[in-house]
Design an enzyme around this catalytic site. Sequence first.
Site, short mmCIF file in Angstrom:
data_model
loop_
_atom_site.label_atom_id
_atom_site.label_comp_id
_atom_site.label_asym_id
_atom_site.label_seq_id
_atom_site.Cartn_x
_atom_site.Cartn_y
_atom_site.Cartn_z
N ASN A 13 0.87 -1.17 0.00
CA ASN A 13 0.00 0.00 0.00
C ASN A 13 0.91 1.22 0.00
O ASN A 13 1.50 1.56 1.03
CB ASN A 13 -0.89 -0.01 1.25
CG ASN A 13 -1.69 1.27 1.39
OD1 ASN A 13 -1.85 2.02 0.43
ND2 ASN A 13 -2.19 1.53 2.60
N LYS A 15 0.13 4.25 -0.24
CA LYS A 15 -0.49 5.44 0.35
C LYS A 15 -0.25 6.65 -0.57
O LYS A 15 -0.19 6.49 -1.78
CB LYS A 15 0.02 5.69 1.77
CG LYS A 15 0.03 4.42 2.62
CD LYS A 15 0.23 4.70 4.07
CE LYS A 15 0.46 3.38 4.80
NZ LYS A 15 0.20 3.48 6.21
N HIS A 99 -9.47 1.00 4.65
CA HIS A 99 -8.19 1.19 5.36
C HIS A 99 -8.43 2.11 6.55
O HIS A 99 -9.22 3.06 6.48
CB HIS A 99 -7.15 1.79 4.40
CG HIS A 99 -5.78 1.75 4.97
ND1 HIS A 99 -5.33 2.68 5.88
CD2 HIS A 99 -4.75 0.87 4.80
CE1 HIS A 99 -4.09 2.38 6.24
NE2 HIS A 99 -3.71 1.28 5.59
N GLU A 101 -6.79 4.48 7.70
CA GLU A 101 -6.56 5.91 7.44
C GLU A 101 -7.79 6.53 6.78
O GLU A 101 -8.10 7.70 7.00
CB GLU A 101 -5.29 6.09 6.59
CG GLU A 101 -4.04 5.85 7.43
CD GLU A 101 -2.83 5.37 6.66
OE1 GLU A 101 -2.79 5.51 5.43
OE2 GLU A 101 -1.91 4.83 7.31
N GLU A 171 -5.61 -5.43 10.25
CA GLU A 171 -4.63 -4.36 10.49
C GLU A 171 -4.92 -3.66 11.82
O GLU A 171 -5.75 -2.74 11.87
CB GLU A 171 -4.69 -3.34 9.35
CG GLU A 171 -4.32 -3.91 8.01
CD GLU A 171 -3.63 -2.86 7.15
OE1 GLU A 171 -2.50 -3.11 6.74
OE2 GLU A 171 -4.21 -1.79 6.93
N GLY A 177 2.15 1.99 10.64
CA GLY A 177 3.07 3.12 10.50
C GLY A 177 3.73 3.52 11.81
O GLY A 177 4.34 4.58 11.90
N SER A 217 3.19 -2.47 10.18
CA SER A 217 4.65 -2.47 10.37
C SER A 217 5.29 -3.82 10.04
O SER A 217 6.28 -4.21 10.65
CB SER A 217 5.01 -2.02 11.78
OG SER A 217 4.55 -0.69 11.99
#
Length: 255
Positions: A13, A15, A99, A101, A171, A177, A217
Amino acid sequence: MNKATRKAVIAGNWKMNMTPSKAKEAIEKTAALVSGKNGCDIVLCVPFVDIDAAVTAAKGTNIKIGAQNVHFEKSGAFTGEISADMLLETGVEYVIIGHSERRQYFGETDTTVNQRTKAALAAGLTVILCVGEVLEERQSNITDEILSMQTKLALAGVSAEEMQKVIIAYEPVWAIGTGLTATPQQADEACGLIRSVLAGMYDEKVAEATTIQYGGSMNDGNAAELLAKYHVDGGLIGGASLVPEKFDAIVTAAQ
Ligand code: PEP
């Protein structure tokens, strides 16, 4: 169907990183490194504007291209949005939906995640559906309830047949991150919980056949241990997917 026969999928991904020219370079470099490593499917989910360059660079390689979101309507007055048909025509085969985010910063809800999932599947895209708990939820011992609820709501109205085109990415939000990774046991337990939710919603066959990734991560140093777990069938990788050598090491760990 079991871990040995389930399809392992390593997906990057990117991003909001990489301009089209950088994307071309990165895919060419990654493709040279992962060439011949066919023990897992390899996907790179790129920003919308990079799709054209990415699809061209990935042609004839074992890398498939994905997008990072899709709108649920076919067309219309939705400024800034992209439909499933638009993605398909550009050569995209996969799309990330839900996701954290998108959920955290862009108001994505379980309802819109479900709408986007159904629209993507109807168009023939393969969905990488993200679910995961935030730190406070893990600390309050409600991880199982959160994962169960997110999975059920995202997949409401999705048929057993359509599940062949659904990959679930577990996730944990606290691991994305941050450099903090779930332990292999935590990842296995959560992916196993999601599999048991699928068994309840569909049946054992669907549950055992569904690819469930871990994301948060994952890197070249911890991938092998995570991917060795029974319920972990691959990875959704953010930061490390931007570095071809690191991404290749994760692909190698999945062989
Ligand atoms: C992600 O973006 O889905 C992700 C897992 O990011 P990172 O690997 O950087 O934690």
